[in-house]
Design a protein around this motif. Sequence first.
Motif, PDB file in Angstrom:
ATOM      1  N   GLU A   1       0.591  -1.035  -0.052  1.00 44.66           N
ATOM      2  CA  GLU A   1      -0.223  -0.391   0.319  1.00 44.66           C
ATOM      3  C   GLU A   1       0.956   0.945  -0.131  1.00 44.66           C
ATOM      4  OE1 GLU A   1      -0.808   0.038   4.782  1.00 44.66           O
ATOM      5  OE2 GLU A   1      -2.006  -0.221   3.911  1.00 44.66           O
ATOM      6  N   ASP A   2       2.498   1.537   0.550  1.00 45.07           N
ATOM      7  CA  ASP A   2       3.134   2.783   0.330  1.00 45.07           C
ATOM      8  C   ASP A   2       4.102   2.373  -0.867  1.00 45.07           C
ATOM      9  OD1 ASP A   2       2.114   3.193   2.462  1.00 45.07           O
ATOM     10  OD2 ASP A   2       3.235   1.928   4.177  1.00 45.07           O
ATOM     11  N   ALA A   3       3.428   1.437  -1.651  1.00 43.68           N
ATOM     12  CA  ALA A   3       4.861   1.431  -2.729  1.00 43.68           C
ATOM     13  C   ALA A   3       4.281   2.556  -3.893  1.00 43.68           C
ATOM     14  CB  ALA A   3       4.352   0.419  -3.477  1.00 43.68           C
ATOM     15  N   PRO A   4       5.824   3.665  -4.222  1.00 43.13           N
ATOM     16  CA  PRO A   4       5.536   5.371  -4.594  1.00 43.13           C
ATOM     17  C   PRO A   4       4.227   4.814  -6.022  1.00 43.13           C
ATOM     18  CG  PRO A   4       7.331   3.768  -5.324  1.00 43.13           C
ATOM     19  CD  PRO A   4       6.978   2.683  -4.273  1.00 43.13           C
ATOM     20  N   GLU A   5       4.209   3.707  -6.988  1.00 40.76           N
ATOM     21  CA  GLU A   5       3.241   3.537  -8.329  1.00 40.76           C
ATOM     22  C   GLU A   5       2.598   2.318  -7.632  1.00 40.76           C
ATOM     23  OE1 GLU A   5       5.519   2.680 -10.478  1.00 40.76           O
ATOM     24  OE2 GLU A   5       7.277   4.427 -10.978  1.00 40.76           O
ATOM     25  N   GLY A   6       0.974   2.255  -8.290  1.00 36.89           N
ATOM     26  CA  GLY A   6       0.203   1.829  -8.075  1.00 36.89           C
ATOM     27  C   GLY A   6       0.415   0.905  -8.601  1.00 36.89           C
ATOM     28  N   PRO A   7      -0.702  -0.654  -8.653  1.00 39.78           N
ATOM     29  CA  PRO A   7      -0.496  -1.874  -9.751  1.00 39.78           C
ATOM     30  C   PRO A   7       0.041  -1.547 -10.481  1.00 39.78           C
ATOM     31  CG  PRO A   7      -2.832  -1.637  -8.491  1.00 39.78           C
ATOM     32  CD  PRO A   7      -1.886  -0.264  -8.545  1.00 39.78           C
ATOM     33  N   LEU A   8       0.147  -2.846 -11.275  1.00 37.39           N
ATOM     34  CA  LEU A   8       1.530  -3.064 -12.919  1.00 37.39           C
ATOM     35  C   LEU A   8      -0.010  -2.862 -13.908  1.00 37.39           C
ATOM     36  CD1 LEU A   8       4.783  -5.121 -11.829  1.00 37.39           C
ATOM     37  CD2 LEU A   8       4.349  -2.154 -12.229  1.00 37.39           C
ATOM     38  N   ASP A   9       0.360  -2.825 -14.965  1.00 41.61           N
ATOM     39  CA  ASP A   9      -0.713  -3.175 -16.306  1.00 41.61           C
ATOM     40  C   ASP A   9      -0.434  -4.371 -16.296  1.00 41.61           C
ATOM     41  OD1 ASP A   9       1.664  -2.677 -18.131  1.00 41.61           O
ATOM     42  OD2 ASP A   9       1.274  -0.640 -18.463  1.00 41.61           O
ATOM     43  N   ALA A  10      -1.177  -4.962 -17.499  1.00 42.00           N
ATOM     44  CA  ALA A  10      -0.750  -6.708 -17.594  1.00 42.00           C
ATOM     45  C   ALA A  10       0.608  -6.622 -18.297  1.00 42.00           C
ATOM     46  CB  ALA A  10      -1.466  -6.821 -18.368  1.00 42.00           C
ATOM     47  N   GLU A  11       1.004  -6.368 -19.215  1.00 44.33           N
ATOM     48  CA  GLU A  11       2.290  -6.218 -19.865  1.00 44.33           C
ATOM     49  C   GLU A  11       3.420  -6.714 -19.021  1.00 44.33           C
ATOM     50  OE1 GLU A  11       5.327  -4.207 -23.380  1.00 44.33           O
ATOM     51  OE2 GLU A  11       3.438  -3.516 -23.294  1.00 44.33           O
ATOM     52  N   ASP A  12       3.525  -5.220 -18.037  1.00 40.43           N
ATOM     53  CA  ASP A  12       4.503  -4.928 -16.829  1.00 40.43           C
ATOM     54  C   ASP A  12       4.295  -6.227 -16.047  1.00 40.43           C
ATOM     55  OD1 ASP A  12       5.474  -2.901 -17.979  1.00 40.43           O
ATOM     56  OD2 ASP A  12       4.511  -1.081 -16.657  1.00 40.43           O
ATOM     57  N   ALA A  13       3.514  -6.489 -15.574  1.00 39.46           N
ATOM     58  CA  ALA A  13       3.526  -8.039 -15.393  1.00 39.46           C
ATOM     59  C   ALA A  13       3.816  -8.746 -14.914  1.00 39.46           C
ATOM     60  CB  ALA A  13       1.764  -7.829 -14.101  1.00 39.46           C
ATOM     61  N   ALA A  14       3.467  -9.239 -16.273  1.00 39.67           N
ATOM     62  CA  ALA A  14       3.793 -10.071 -17.571  1.00 39.67           C
ATOM     63  C   ALA A  14       5.257 -10.290 -17.161  1.00 39.67           C
ATOM     64  CB  ALA A  14       3.630 -10.839 -18.811  1.00 39.67           C
ATOM     65  N   GLU A  15       6.184  -9.165 -17.568  1.00 41.84           N
ATOM     66  CA  GLU A  15       7.755  -8.573 -17.290  1.00 41.84           C
ATOM     67  C   GLU A  15       8.600  -9.452 -16.246  1.00 41.84           C
ATOM     68  OE1 GLU A  15       9.143  -5.388 -19.411  1.00 41.84           O
ATOM     69  OE2 GLU A  15       7.727  -5.660 -21.033  1.00 41.84           O
ATOM     70  N   LEU A  16       7.339  -8.430 -15.506  1.00 44.77           N
ATOM     71  CA  LEU A  16       7.862  -8.959 -13.295  1.00 44.77           C
ATOM     72  C   LEU A  16       7.641  -9.894 -13.218  1.00 44.77           C
ATOM     73  CD1 LEU A  16       8.737  -7.454 -10.628  1.00 44.77           C
ATOM     74  CD2 LEU A  16       6.079  -7.031 -10.785  1.00 44.77           C
ATOM     75  N   ARG A  17       6.682 -10.832 -13.708  1.00 47.49           N
ATOM     76  CA  ARG A  17       6.443 -11.805 -13.333  1.00 47.49           C
ATOM     77  C   ARG A  17       8.136 -13.302 -14.583  1.00 47.49           C
ATOM     78  NH1 ARG A  17       1.162 -11.560 -14.245  1.00 47.49           N
ATOM     79  NH2 ARG A  17       1.322 -12.793 -16.710  1.00 47.49           N
ATOM     80  N   ASP A  18       8.014 -12.330 -15.389  1.00 51.40           N
ATOM     81  CA  ASP A  18       9.231 -13.897 -15.845  1.00 51.40           C
ATOM     82  C   ASP A  18      10.745 -13.314 -15.515  1.00 51.40           C
ATOM     83  OD1 ASP A  18       7.698 -14.529 -17.689  1.00 51.40           O
ATOM     84  OD2 ASP A  18       7.746 -13.053 -20.024  1.00 51.40           O
TER      85      ASP A  18
END
Length: 270
Positions: free
Chosen positions: A104-121
């Motif tokens: 909840e204190d992260a500087p940015e909000g939730p990632l979009d789908a493309e960024d979330a996929a890159e993060l998972r990888d």
Amino acid sequence: MTSDLSRLLPATLPPGRLVGGEDGPEPLLWISDAPAPAGLWQQLHHAHPQSGLWPLLLVPLGDGADCRPWLSGELFPAYASDPTLYDPDALLRRWWQQLGGADEDAPEGPLDAEDAAELRDALAPFGPAWPGSAPAAAVPGGAPGIEARGLADVLLSVRDARLGLVRAGSGAEALAACGWSGPLNHEDDTAKIAAVLADWERRFGAQVVQVGFDTLELSVAVPPDTLVEALPLAAEHTAFCPDLVFQGTGTLTAYAERLVASHQWSFWWD
């Protein structure tokens, strides 16, 4: 008035000076005027249980005469709280969750789908949920000191570094005590960084040997022997210092491969 630090300094030190921080004149550390003489860091490290002074190899940013941050007034002990206040696993969990905006204190909000996929990888085989800390190793007595003194030899063979002394119980405590703020863009309370480092010392015999403007070099008594053992430790390192993966190896697995059988851990923050 003579400071506690100055009273503890050995009489045989080479020329150097006491250094205060931005918060006041009270000395935070002693630093040599010239590069550390061969073998002296090791002698002071061996004497630490009696002297109470933790030796550091201090590397400046660039070649300026101000020797940043050590002589430039960029030491901020008032910014650090108490390392003993923190649960290292809870800190790592929070930093891990911040990578994906889950905290909840992260500087940015939730990632979009493309960024979330890159993060998972990048974080595979782990996901956004904190995988938990790596199991503690059996650290033989005396091994942490042997590895620390050996790494100091190696580092000094690569480049010059000044000798620093801080009144502290360990290298982790020394970072908070002297007001070092290298990971400022990741974590602005060095006590939290110190809490994790102290836990790694307990679990793996890791000790702080060299410190730069925003870099750390640690010796490690008991590194992981296999990639399977290295993966959860790589997750800890990524939470602690995301640049290792996101501006370095590109994937957590590639970083974990570097940890196998390595007695040196290197960290840097952009």
